[in-house]
Write a protein that holds these residues in place. Structure first.
Motif: not given
Length: 293
Positions: A106, A110, A114
């Motif tokens: 996870h 992420l 980004s």
């Protein structure tokens, strides 16, 4: 020092990271405003500008997207152009993977969504020069830059109908920014050669294709050539780090001494000591040495 402690008396890590990311966040404001104005001119409303800023999060891609929409380019051409343009993030992410490989899936997802060129440059430099730099710090840099970029885009979209700017200035600023990033990543003669090769190939293929696809083709070819040269040198050279292709260029001290450089130097010293010890052991066991004794 006293002033810094007054600003951050508890030495909060998020605030320290914000100070590191602040120059990047501030640099996004003028370009982000211009990008928001251009997106507004291409027909994006306030909500769509925010969504594009978060989902795409790439100045170059958003400028190209707005430009292609302005000239009513087909959606397939827009999709293919942006796909190949953003494909470089696979290479950028691979160079940071060794620093975040111990994190959860996870977190890695992420982190990946980004990342962009500028916060990659900040994080790569910090990972390479600061042993205390953690993956969570790098993720904070990405989020700070994402917030700054998105807010700037939204403000630009809101005021797009009220003012107009010369977008040629923005093109110049983006070009200067990417040149700076290239210079900061030139650490060996091979990177310099590949940089020049990719520039020549980009001009050649853009003349042939009359499209940004020429840059993608040039990048892939130059990267493959660089891989072949480095792989050949490391395979056949006894001391690859001393080979001309892989030897380091002159750089400012702050960018020369990285964590990898320090580890490589320590490893080199250990290997030299091991070779000296082995040579002494061999000399002491030689027949001439035994006969002399």
């Amino acid at each position: 020092m006293a002033k810094a402690q007054q600003i951050n008396p508890e030495k909060a890590r998020w605030l320290e990271v914000l100070g590191i990311a602040m120059p990047l966040c501030l640099s996004y404001i003028p370009i982000g405003l211009a990008c928001g104005i251009l997106l507004h001119a291409a027909g994006f409303n306030f909500i769509m500008t925010l969504i594009v800023s978060i989902v795409v999060f790439s100045g170059g891609a958003q400028f190209i997207l707005a430009s292609l929409l302005t000239i009513h380019a087909p959606l397939t051409s827009i999709f293919v152009t942006l796909f190949f343009l953003e494909l470089r993030y696979a290479l950028l992410g691979s160079s940071l993977s060794k620093y975040i490989k111990s994190e959860s899936q996870h977190f890695i997802w992420l982190f990946a969504v980004s990342m962009n060129d500028e916060n990659y440059a900040v994080n790569y430099l910090k990972f390479a020069t600061d042993k205390k730099w953690k993956p969570k710090d790098a993720l904070l840099v990405e989020h700070y830059s994402l917030i700054s970029w998105s807010v700037s885009n939204m403000v630009g979209g809101l005021i797009g109908s009220a003012i107009s700017i010369n977008l040629e200035v923005v093109d110049f600023a983006l070009t200067a920014l990417f040149i700076y990033m290239i210079v900061m990543q030139m650490r060996s003669h091979l990177t310099l050669i590949i940089c020049l090769l990719s520039a020549v190939l980009a001009v050649f293929f853009m003349v042939i294709t009359h499209s940004i696809i020429g840059v993608v083709i040039a990048t892939l070819i130059a990267s493959f050539v660089g891989f072949l040269i480095e792989n050949t040198v490391r395979k056949y050279s006894k001391k690859p780090n001393e080979n001309w292709f892989l030897s380091k260029l002159f750089r400012p001290r702050a960018t020369r001494i990285t964590v990898e450089d320090q580890e490589a130097e320590e490893q080199h010293l250990l290997e030299e000591k091991a070779e000296e010890a082995k040579k002494r052991s061999t000399d002491s066991q030689s027949p001439e040495s035994s006969q002399h004794d």
